[in-house]
Design an enzyme around this catalytic site. Sequence first.
Site, mmCIF file in Angstrom:
data_model
loop_
_atom_site.group_PDB
_atom_site.id
_atom_site.type_symbol
_atom_site.label_atom_id
_atom_site.label_comp_id
_atom_site.label_asym_id
_atom_site.label_seq_id
_atom_site.Cartn_x
_atom_site.Cartn_y
_atom_site.Cartn_z
ATOM 1 N N LYS A 74 50.051 26.788 35.824
ATOM 2 C CA LYS A 74 48.975 26.306 37.388
ATOM 3 C C LYS A 74 47.500 27.043 37.703
ATOM 4 O O LYS A 74 46.914 26.654 37.339
ATOM 5 C CB LYS A 74 49.475 25.865 37.960
ATOM 6 C CG LYS A 74 48.948 25.304 39.398
ATOM 7 C CD LYS A 74 49.589 23.729 40.354
ATOM 8 C CE LYS A 74 51.257 24.992 40.288
ATOM 9 N NZ LYS A 74 50.348 26.008 41.493
ATOM 10 N N THR A 76 46.539 29.710 35.574
ATOM 11 C CA THR A 76 45.694 30.428 34.573
ATOM 12 C C THR A 76 44.862 28.960 34.648
ATOM 13 O O THR A 76 43.232 28.921 33.976
ATOM 14 C CB THR A 76 47.030 29.642 32.899
ATOM 15 O OG1 THR A 76 47.974 31.239 32.971
ATOM 16 C CG2 THR A 76 46.017 30.589 31.603
ATOM 17 N N ARG A 97 45.518 31.720 45.697
ATOM 18 C CA ARG A 97 46.537 32.660 46.656
ATOM 19 C C ARG A 97 46.565 34.197 46.485
ATOM 20 O O ARG A 97 46.958 33.900 44.850
ATOM 21 C CB ARG A 97 47.705 31.637 47.514
ATOM 22 C CG ARG A 97 47.965 29.899 47.602
ATOM 23 C CD ARG A 97 48.992 29.181 48.049
ATOM 24 N NE ARG A 97 49.332 29.300 46.316
ATOM 25 C CZ ARG A 97 51.028 29.119 46.342
ATOM 26 N NH1 ARG A 97 51.546 29.419 47.775
ATOM 27 N NH2 ARG A 97 51.241 28.878 44.739
ATOM 28 N N LYS A 108 59.499 35.044 39.785
ATOM 29 C CA LYS A 108 58.753 34.660 38.793
ATOM 30 C C LYS A 108 57.399 35.149 38.693
ATOM 31 O O LYS A 108 56.315 34.680 37.649
ATOM 32 C CB LYS A 108 58.138 34.436 40.414
ATOM 33 C CG LYS A 108 57.056 32.602 40.573
ATOM 34 C CD LYS A 108 56.504 32.309 41.645
ATOM 35 C CE LYS A 108 55.964 31.559 40.961
ATOM 36 N NZ LYS A 108 53.981 31.945 41.821
ATOM 37 N N ALA A 276 55.041 27.024 48.600
ATOM 38 C CA ALA A 276 55.092 25.998 48.813
ATOM 39 C C ALA A 276 55.865 24.866 49.121
ATOM 40 O O ALA A 276 56.217 24.086 48.879
ATOM 41 C CB ALA A 276 54.220 25.445 47.188
ATOM 42 N N PHE A 304 53.455 25.526 43.280
ATOM 43 C CA PHE A 304 54.478 23.741 42.680
ATOM 44 C C PHE A 304 54.061 23.806 42.041
ATOM 45 O O PHE A 304 53.116 23.035 41.941
ATOM 46 C CB PHE A 304 55.483 24.167 43.278
ATOM 47 C CG PHE A 304 56.342 25.688 44.250
ATOM 48 C CD1 PHE A 304 56.873 26.559 42.540
ATOM 49 C CD2 PHE A 304 57.123 25.826 45.538
ATOM 50 C CE1 PHE A 304 57.375 27.421 42.414
ATOM 51 C CE2 PHE A 304 57.159 27.477 45.166
ATOM 52 C CZ PHE A 304 57.468 28.366 43.804
ATOM 53 N N PHE A 384 50.246 25.438 24.007
ATOM 54 C CA PHE A 384 51.579 26.616 23.523
ATOM 55 C C PHE A 384 50.955 26.962 22.268
ATOM 56 O O PHE A 384 51.091 25.229 21.432
ATOM 57 C CB PHE A 384 52.818 26.775 23.626
ATOM 58 C CG PHE A 384 52.723 26.653 25.255
ATOM 59 C CD1 PHE A 384 53.773 28.325 25.545
ATOM 60 C CD2 PHE A 384 52.496 26.275 26.531
ATOM 61 C CE1 PHE A 384 53.586 29.162 26.764
ATOM 62 C CE2 PHE A 384 52.559 27.122 27.718
ATOM 63 C CZ PHE A 384 53.270 27.678 27.687
ATOM 64 N N TRP A 412 44.302 29.656 27.219
ATOM 65 C CA TRP A 412 45.428 30.577 28.207
ATOM 66 C C TRP A 412 44.652 31.573 26.198
ATOM 67 O O TRP A 412 44.654 33.104 26.293
ATOM 68 C CB TRP A 412 46.391 30.316 27.644
ATOM 69 C CG TRP A 412 47.668 32.092 27.808
ATOM 70 C CD1 TRP A 412 47.675 32.703 28.752
ATOM 71 C CD2 TRP A 412 47.712 32.345 26.382
ATOM 72 N NE1 TRP A 412 48.771 33.435 28.249
ATOM 73 C CE2 TRP A 412 48.929 33.238 27.433
ATOM 74 C CE3 TRP A 412 48.332 32.740 25.550
ATOM 75 C CZ2 TRP A 412 49.764 34.273 26.305
ATOM 76 C CZ3 TRP A 412 47.980 33.735 24.395
ATOM 77 C CH2 TRP A 412 49.422 34.746 25.523
#
Length: 559
Positions: A74, A76, A97, A108, A276, A304, A384, A412
């Site tokens: 997210k 990214t 954030r 994480k 969150a 999230f 991916f 990415w």
Amino acid sequence: MAEFKTDIEIARAANKKPIQDIGAKLGIPSEHLLPYGHDKAKVSADFIKSLRDRPEGKLVLVTAINPTPAGEGKTTTTVGLGDGLNRIGKKAAICIREASLGPNFGMKGGAAGGGHAQVVPMEDMNLHFTGDFHAITSAHNLLSAMIDNHIYWGNELGIDERRVTWRRVMDMNDRALRDIVVSLGGVANGFPRQTGFDITVASEVMAILCLAKDLDDLQKRLGDIVVAYRRDKSPVYCRDIKADGAMTVLLKDAMQPNLVQTLENNPAFVHGGPFANIAHGCNSVIATTTALKLADYVVTEAGFGADLGAEKFFDIKCRKAGLKPAAAVIVATVRAMKMNGGVKKEDLGSENVEAVKKGCPNLGRHIANTKGFGVPVVVAINHFVSDTEAEIQAVKDYVAEQGAEAIVCRHWADGSAGIEDLARKVVEMAESDASNFSPLYPDDMPLFQKIETIAKRIYHADEVIADKSVRAQLRQWEEAGYGHLPVCMAKTQYSFSTDPNLRGAPTGHSVPVREVRLSAGAGFIVAICGEIMTMPGLPRKPSAEVIGLNDEGNVEGLF
């Protein structure tokens, strides 16, 4: 095959520009940038004040499906989309954030994006950065110390020691501190009582900093914090303890948003960081509103999945700050769809179109929920290398059936060049003025009904289960004048339900509310659901085990 580089290696090789050059892109004069080194700075409160009468740009929310161990990307995508909008000629800024040390050293990892869509300096952002979280921790614990000190010196306010609600915080995952007894050791140490620690990102001070408009608003909100109750159950406020002024002094610099840059030298505001799953999960209002005055497009994220982050972004942040999002992007991956369809993590590399189709209802529910707020939606398929054409097509077809479009994004691997299609779609949605945003429930709805509305409409639960004491507490707060506040649900991020193992789009489940907390300063009620903890623990093998300095003195192991 090209050599694989880790996120931190890519970040370290970045061609960063002096932070004054980044500020200049947004028209921020260098004298209004307060530098922390060469590559990060705070934007002065005086400059922010001078922007009040300027028109605002378009606000774009990036949210996601429920997180899985497969990874969604997210942040990214938020960073990539900001770069992509700049690439197609739009003046865009990013608002994300700050990272908490707890999850960085836990499970994480960091929160600066990944691959060729990152915000730098990545190591600083994921560690001490500009010290904002330390300031929040200090301000919070100053209040804790002053409460116990007040009781020790005669308790003039008549605080019932059994009803001190203000706990302590630290920015680390430490389960040993969840429930503790303080003031042991005799008369000189005060009156023993039970309390505990939360993680700093769950602190009401964090929420207040992220929702306050300026320093005056900050001090008023800090003063409004309810810290304890008397024997007659009347509240004792932070301002009664006379801590609000000193707390504001500690938070004076932390209130100013931090400006950094993406790998492509585009401006990014990184400020505030409430979780969150246990807090409201959005970056600061002051950073978002400042960015909206300086850029034509502002891309921000909410933590999230959309059931938590987006719902709180819409129902708490946008409601409180008067924001109107122009568009929403929901991030999904083929891998996560397969996991929702029952595939184990080790088998994700093999094509499985049926599992993709089986897992898509999780995405479908997030699309429907987000549209329910009146905001136009597009899906970003974070690509991916293991994704096959047939799997991607299955997601595209499913999303089309839900009345939305899914766009493959390769930011990415390719940076802004890989996300141009999404950027153009977002511009088309935002420029069409199709957003008809409104929150899920009105201010004047009773508090328990607000909890039920979120549980039924967003989580698709059948019922909310709550003890008589929880319902009575909510009624008391309504009688005390807090009934108009929105609700912040503290719930597992892994599922629409309160069972973290229940993937997909479950129905027929119950939402147990075990406790409610009043955040009178932040301006919301926290409903703690299921087994969620406000002080996480470290996993069996924490990330901290592999973080260290290499022979060149550079940080290794952050991701």
